[in-house]
Motif scaffolding. Structure first.
Motif, PDB file in Angstrom:
ATOM      1  N   ALA A 334      12.863  11.873-102.446  1.00  0.00           N
ATOM      2  CA  ALA A 334      13.201  11.906-101.025  1.00  0.00           C
ATOM      3  C   ALA A 334      12.385  10.905-100.222  1.00  0.00           C
ATOM      4  N   GLU A 335      11.104  10.731-100.592  1.00  0.00           N
ATOM      5  CA  GLU A 335      10.220   9.845 -99.830  1.00  0.00           C
ATOM      6  C   GLU A 335      10.635   8.380 -99.932  1.00  0.00           C
ATOM      7  N   ALA A 336      11.439   8.037-100.909  1.00  0.00           N
ATOM      8  CA  ALA A 336      11.970   6.671-101.035  1.00  0.00           C
ATOM      9  C   ALA A 336      13.446   6.638-100.653  1.00  0.00           C
ATOM     10  N   THR A 337      13.879   7.546 -99.809  1.00  0.00           N
ATOM     11  CA  THR A 337      15.263   7.780 -99.413  1.00  0.00           C
ATOM     12  C   THR A 337      16.018   8.401-100.574  1.00  0.00           C
ATOM     13  N   LEU A 338      16.165   7.685-101.675  1.00  0.00           N
ATOM     14  CA  LEU A 338      16.738   8.255-102.892  1.00  0.00           C
ATOM     15  C   LEU A 338      16.363   7.394-104.096  1.00  0.00           C
ATOM     16  N   ALA A 419       6.971   0.468-102.964  1.00  0.00           N
ATOM     17  CA  ALA A 419       7.018  -0.151-101.632  1.00  0.00           C
ATOM     18  C   ALA A 419       8.378  -0.822-101.474  1.00  0.00           C
ATOM     19  N   GLY A 420       8.842  -0.929-100.232  1.00  0.00           N
ATOM     20  CA  GLY A 420      10.115  -1.587 -99.975  1.00  0.00           C
ATOM     21  C   GLY A 420      10.807  -0.963 -98.778  1.00  0.00           C
ATOM     22  N   ALA A 421      11.950  -1.529 -98.403  1.00  0.00           N
ATOM     23  CA  ALA A 421      12.666  -1.098 -97.200  1.00  0.00           C
ATOM     24  C   ALA A 421      13.220   0.312 -97.316  1.00  0.00           C
ATOM     25  N   SER A 422      13.389   0.818 -98.536  1.00  0.00           N
ATOM     26  CA  SER A 422      13.901   2.179 -98.716  1.00  0.00           C
ATOM     27  C   SER A 422      12.836   3.247 -98.505  1.00  0.00           C
ATOM     28  N   VAL A 423      11.575   2.867 -98.541  1.00  0.00           N
ATOM     29  CA  VAL A 423      10.505   3.864 -98.402  1.00  0.00           C
ATOM     30  C   VAL A 423      10.487   4.391 -96.972  1.00  0.00           C
ATOM     31  N   ALA A 424      10.457   5.707 -96.847  1.00  0.00           N
ATOM     32  CA  ALA A 424      10.548   6.352 -95.544  1.00  0.00           C
ATOM     33  C   ALA A 424       9.342   6.045 -94.661  1.00  0.00           C
ATOM     34  N   ARG A 425       9.476   6.407 -93.394  1.00  0.00           N
ATOM     35  CA  ARG A 425       8.389   6.176 -92.443  1.00  0.00           C
ATOM     36  C   ARG A 425       7.199   7.099 -92.686  1.00  0.00           C
ATOM     37  N   GLY A 426       7.444   8.240 -93.279  1.00  0.00           N
ATOM     38  CA  GLY A 426       6.368   9.196 -93.519  1.00  0.00           C
ATOM     39  C   GLY A 426       6.901  10.606 -93.419  1.00  0.00           C
ATOM     40  N   TYR A 427       5.988  11.567 -93.308  1.00  0.00           N
ATOM     41  CA  TYR A 427       6.357  12.960 -93.115  1.00  0.00           C
ATOM     42  C   TYR A 427       6.326  13.314 -91.635  1.00  0.00           C
ATOM     43  N   TRP A 428       7.234  14.151 -91.219  1.00  0.00           N
ATOM     44  CA  TRP A 428       7.287  14.568 -89.838  1.00  0.00           C
ATOM     45  C   TRP A 428       6.053  15.419 -89.500  1.00  0.00           C
ATOM     46  N   ASN A 429       5.257  14.907 -88.548  1.00  0.00           N
ATOM     47  CA  ASN A 429       4.160  15.693 -87.989  1.00  0.00           C
ATOM     48  C   ASN A 429       3.167  16.163 -89.049  1.00  0.00           C
TER      49      ASN A 429
END
Length: 597
Positions: A334-338, A419-429
């Motif tokens: 999930a942290e890398a989108t998929l 690392a890359g454009a698919s990696v999410a911004r982080g965890y919410w809060n």
């Protein structure tokens, strides 16, 4: 087949733009089909899907939810798909979650309440039946009770004409993808439209998908593989997605294969246990009318992939047209989108089949990889691992020593960093964002700390690279360390669950507990009988001890036998080893008996 390119002169910057381009190109084509338990089907064209999404979007905008977070509580089906797209259309941050299950209220409600407390959604979208059901649990879930609820099937469809696309800011957020919680409390992964577009492009290239594709899926539709892989990807390329409820598949696995046959599916897939369940539960006398010959991609991922499972499925269904070259093992989170990796090595067809290696078990337990070639020269104990494919060019994947944060040497295992454009911004809060998403390699001058991809995502997964292919060996948090050996629990689970007919496959958890400062090996497994008097306990004990000793040279210190459907699992069906361990220690784990320990 050639991967499609956007035909519009305008390159989409949001998933909404991309979807509406598909609608404009072929509005009357069927976009989504949902297969009911009785075999009847519901369907929506691209134009109808767009109209329903615009209807939901207008209601959200009218309610002042634009830019806010909105909970989606739907059973699998077309209402859920249109509600999710409606959130994207409205510029709302969607939070798809499982609705409360009346048969497992306490387990499902606990996770739902944790998500509500973490995300603080503005309102909840749902159906009228679930809204009525939710009222009965409000007393146990005050945070849920305080939310405004909107049943989307009651909306006026004429409102779709009032839809106007929101003014998008730079890289707007799309949704919060809550992790399955296999190693702890679920966390909301923050995904932007740019993350989604990047990973969808990667999936399309890896799977070779195009608008002629027909995908069949029974996967849970609320996150990663089920949502992005089997709903958004076909819509993104303008293809057809055929969906069914996961429970429909679990109750009767043949339904999956029937849908593949009926729709002449070119793409399907799921985790290892899905293929194993279909092989086991669809006997030879129920296979004659199946036709799997149109499948070009049969992806497999989300949990450890076993070569034996793939070989058994191939043997069972090759007479019905299945070709093993359709297999496409993959890895993602999930942290890398998929998607992070997928089979491409020496691929001669769309799937390309799978590759496996046998490694020396002793070396493997020391964090080293020694490939054992040839059947005759193999030692008594080897571990067979299936590769998860190549890493796409737009992702940077490293194998790192998690302690020193340096790259491991050739022939060594380590933690997978991405690392890359698919990696999410982080965890919410979550304060854990910096630690998980901002990792820096020690002694790596090639990356600019001030750049947009300043850090790596630490996946928590262990593995190694060989011949351009990524192999996953397990979760770092699940490692059992005893007598200087690093034991991967899934390897022990695989030998346990097949050692006696009364042990249920896919329902085993192996972990360790500390007793008098010594690590004790614990095996927990559901059994297939409902009456404990029918348990052949001594047989099971002997079979488990023999299997684990023969394969790993270990004694099981404690064996716990559970009734059906009681072992803790995530919303996507993964075993929660840590939750199982905690429940065992605090006495809340239902059990028939503990023949050992």
């Amino acid at each position: 087949m050639v991967s499609p390119k956007t035909t519009s002169s305008s390159t989409p910057t949001t998933l909404t733009d991309a979807l509406r381009q598909r609608v404009a190109r072929d509005p009357e084509a069927t976009a989504c089909v949902f297969v009911l338990d009785d075999g009847q089907e519901q369907s929506l064209s691209y134009a109808e899907l767009d109209r329903r999404a615009r209807t939901v979007a207008v209601a959200l905008i009218d309610s002042g939810a634009a830019g806010e977070r909105v909970l989606l509580l739907y059973p699998p089906g077309l209402d859920y798909v249109t509600a999710f797209l409606g959130c994207l259309y409205a510029g709302v941050i969607a939070i798809p979650v499982y609705p409360p299950d009346p048969t497992r209220v306490q387990r499902t409600l606990h996770r739902l309440e944790a998500i509500v407390r973490d995300a603080h959604p503005r309102l909840a979208l749902t159906t009228a039946p679930i809204r009525a059901l939710a009222g009965s649990v409000f007393q146990q879930a005050p945070d849920l009770a305080r939310l405004p609820w909107l049943a989307t099937e009651t909306l006026d469809p004429s409102n779709a004409e009032r839809y106007a696309p929101p003014a998008w800011g730079p890289d707007p957020l799309a949704f919060l993808q809550y992790t399955s919680g296999s190693t702890g409390q679920p966390k909301g992964v923050v995904l932007s439209h740019a993350n989604l577009l990047a990973n969808l492009d990667t999936i399309v290239r890896t799977f070779g998908m195009c608008r002629e594709d027909r995908l069949v899926s029974w996967l849970p539709p609320y996150h990663d593989m089920g949502l992005i892989g089997t709903i958004l990807t076909p819509l993104y390329v303008g293809g057809l997605t055929v969906l069914m409820s996961p429970m429909s598949f679990l109750r009767k696995p043949r339904r999956w294969l029937e849908a593949i046959t009926r729709h002449r599916a070119t793409v399907t897939g799921g985790p290892n246990f899905g293929y194993a369940l279909a092989t086991r539960k669809v006997p030879p006398d129920q296979r004659d009318d199946l036709d799997l010959s149109h499948l070009e991609v049969a992806f497999v991922g989300a949990e450890p992939i076993r070569a034996r499972t793939l070989a058994d499925f191939d043997e069972a269904f090759s007479p019905r047209g299945f070709r093993s070259r359709a297999y496409l093992p993959c890895y993602g989170l999930a942290e890398a989108t998929l998607l992070v990796s997928g089979s491409q090595v020496q691929r001669t067809s769309r799937g390309g089949g799978y590759r496996s290696v046998a490694v020396d078990q002793h070396e493997y337990e020391q964090g080293r990889v020694r490939i054992v070639e040839g059947e005759a020269s193999r030692p008594a104990t080897v571990v067979e691992l299936v590769g998860s494919g190549e890493v796409p060019e737009d992702l940077d994947v490293r194998v790192v020593d998690p302690q020193t944060q340096q790259l491991v040497g050739p022939g060594e295992t380590g933690e997978i960093w991405v690392a890359g454009a698919s990696v999410a911004r982080g965890y919410w809060n979550q304060e854990q964002t910096t630690e998980t998403f901002g990792a820096q390699l020690v002694g790596d001058p090639s990356r600019d700390p001030a750049g947009p991809s300043a850090g790596y995502l630490r996946t928590g997964d262990l593995g190694f690279m060989r011949a351009g292919e990524l192999y996953i060996s397990g979760r770092r948090k699940d490692l059992i360390i005893t007598n200087g050996r690093n034991l991967h629990p899934q390897d022990i689970e695989a030998v346990v669950e097949g050692c006696h007919e009364q042990l249920r496959p896919g329902c085993c958890a192996v972990f360790s507990t500390l007793d008098e400062e010594q690590e004790r090996l614990v095996v927990v497994n559901e059994v297939s009988v409902s009456d404990p008097r029918q348990l052949r306990t001594q047989e099971i004990e002997r079979a488990v001890q023999h299997a684990v000793m023969a394969s790993h040279g270990l004694r099981v210190d404690r064996l716990v036998l559970l009734p059906r459907s009681t072992i803790p699992k995530t919303s996507s069906g993964k075993i929660q080893r840590r939750a199982c361990r905690a429940a065992l220690l605090d006495g809340t784990l239902p059990r028939f008996s503990s023949p050992i320990g």
